[in-house]
Design an enzyme around this catalytic site. Structure first.
Site, PDB file in Angstrom:
ATOM      1  N   HIS A  63       2.771 -90.023  17.542  1.00 39.11           N
ATOM      2  CA  HIS A  63       1.451 -89.608  18.006  1.00 39.11           C
ATOM      3  C   HIS A  63       0.491 -90.772  18.141  1.00 39.11           C
ATOM      4  O   HIS A  63       0.595 -91.763  17.438  1.00 39.11           O
ATOM      5  CB  HIS A  63       0.829 -88.620  17.007  1.00 39.11           C
ATOM      6  CG  HIS A  63       1.675 -87.433  16.738  1.00 39.11           C
ATOM      7  ND1 HIS A  63       1.727 -86.830  15.503  1.00 39.11           N
ATOM      8  CD2 HIS A  63       2.504 -86.713  17.525  1.00 39.11           C
ATOM      9  CE1 HIS A  63       2.537 -85.794  15.540  1.00 39.11           C
ATOM     10  NE2 HIS A  63       3.034 -85.701  16.760  1.00 39.11           N
ATOM     11  N   LYS A  73      -4.903 -96.285  11.267  1.00 37.58           N
ATOM     12  CA  LYS A  73      -4.487 -95.387  10.185  1.00 37.58           C
ATOM     13  C   LYS A  73      -4.002 -96.181   8.977  1.00 37.58           C
ATOM     14  O   LYS A  73      -3.244 -97.134   9.126  1.00 37.58           O
ATOM     15  CB  LYS A  73      -3.335 -94.477  10.644  1.00 37.58           C
ATOM     16  CG  LYS A  73      -3.695 -93.539  11.759  1.00 37.58           C
ATOM     17  CD  LYS A  73      -2.494 -92.708  12.172  1.00 37.58           C
ATOM     18  CE  LYS A  73      -2.879 -91.757  13.292  1.00 37.58           C
ATOM     19  NZ  LYS A  73      -1.727 -90.978  13.747  1.00 37.58           N
ATOM     20  N   TYR A 132      -3.554 -89.898   4.861  1.00 39.72           N
ATOM     21  CA  TYR A 132      -3.952 -91.077   5.620  1.00 39.72           C
ATOM     22  C   TYR A 132      -5.419 -91.035   6.001  1.00 39.72           C
ATOM     23  O   TYR A 132      -5.988 -89.994   6.242  1.00 39.72           O
ATOM     24  CB  TYR A 132      -3.055 -91.312   6.836  1.00 39.72           C
ATOM     25  CG  TYR A 132      -2.873 -90.153   7.782  1.00 39.72           C
ATOM     26  CD1 TYR A 132      -3.559 -90.104   8.989  1.00 39.72           C
ATOM     27  CD2 TYR A 132      -1.992 -89.127   7.485  1.00 39.72           C
ATOM     28  CE1 TYR A 132      -3.380 -89.056   9.866  1.00 39.72           C
ATOM     29  CE2 TYR A 132      -1.807 -88.073   8.360  1.00 39.72           C
ATOM     30  CZ  TYR A 132      -2.504 -88.048   9.563  1.00 39.72           C
ATOM     31  OH  TYR A 132      -2.328 -87.000  10.424  1.00 39.72           O
ATOM     32  N   ASP A 168       6.351 -82.115  19.839  1.00 38.72           N
ATOM     33  CA  ASP A 168       6.988 -83.415  19.633  1.00 38.72           C
ATOM     34  C   ASP A 168       8.308 -83.540  20.404  1.00 38.72           C
ATOM     35  O   ASP A 168       8.717 -84.643  20.753  1.00 38.72           O
ATOM     36  CB  ASP A 168       7.206 -83.684  18.146  1.00 38.72           C
ATOM     37  CG  ASP A 168       5.906 -84.026  17.426  1.00 38.72           C
ATOM     38  OD1 ASP A 168       4.890 -84.284  18.106  1.00 38.72           O
ATOM     39  OD2 ASP A 168       5.904 -84.029  16.185  1.00 38.72           O
TER      40      ASP A 168
END
Length: 181
Positions: A63, A73, A132, A168
């Protein structure tokens, strides 16, 4: 310094190893400290924290967020173990289309810093909780992805995923994505 910052083969991606203080009571560790991260070359402002639970052999990714909502991130696994991947999508980078990976787990307590301009994904090797911090808020219209099994990326996943979202499964390959720009 309570953190060790280990550069990877791709410029900007860093494995962060916190110092852990353990005794018979348990342990204590700092997971983020702005001044230390700035000294370690990660001088960003985090604006959102995320947490996900993934059953063993769940694959999430790859992603990313498109401009102007790109996200850096700082990823860590607080329960279980994941195989974490960052793919360089920066068009002018000498490592464009290359990836780095790291094992993040509750045992090693390592984190992976992934700057803006990367696709990110992970395979849960055990039932896992992943936390995260991100540098930009999530924006649904800016969401993008690359196929986890793109043959040109040749990511060496340690196991085949058992669970994968429909979304996905349907992401384009990197080549298809670049043609669509």
């Amino acid at each position: 310094m309570p953190f060790e910052f280990e550069k990877t083969d791709i410029e900007g991606v860093v494995v962060v190893k916190p110092r852990v203080f353990s005794d018979e009571r348990g342990y204590f560790t700092e997971t983020y400290k702005k001044s230390e991260f700035s000294r370690g070359g990660i001088d960003v402002n985090f604006v959102q924290d995320n947490e996900s639970f993934s059953s063993a052999l769940t694959l999430r990714g790859l992603h990313f967020q498109r401009k102007p909502y790109e996200q850096g991130k700082l990823v860590r696994c607080v329960r279980g173990e994941i195989f974490d991947v960052a793919v360089d999508l920066r068009p002018n980078s000498r490592t464009f289309g290359k990836y780095v990976s790291a094992i993040l787990s509750e045992e090693n307590r390592h984190m992976l810093w992934i700057p803006e301009g990367f696709a990110h994904g992970f395979l849960a090797l055990k039932d896992s909780i992943v936390v995260y911090k991100v540098t930009n808020e999530y924006n649904r219209e800016s969401e993008g992805g690359i196929r986890w099994d793109d043959p040109e990326l040749s990511i060496k996943w340690p196991m085949q995923p058992r669970f994968l979202s429909d979304k996905d499964r349907k992401w384009p390959t990197l080549r298809e994505y670049m043609k669509s720009l």
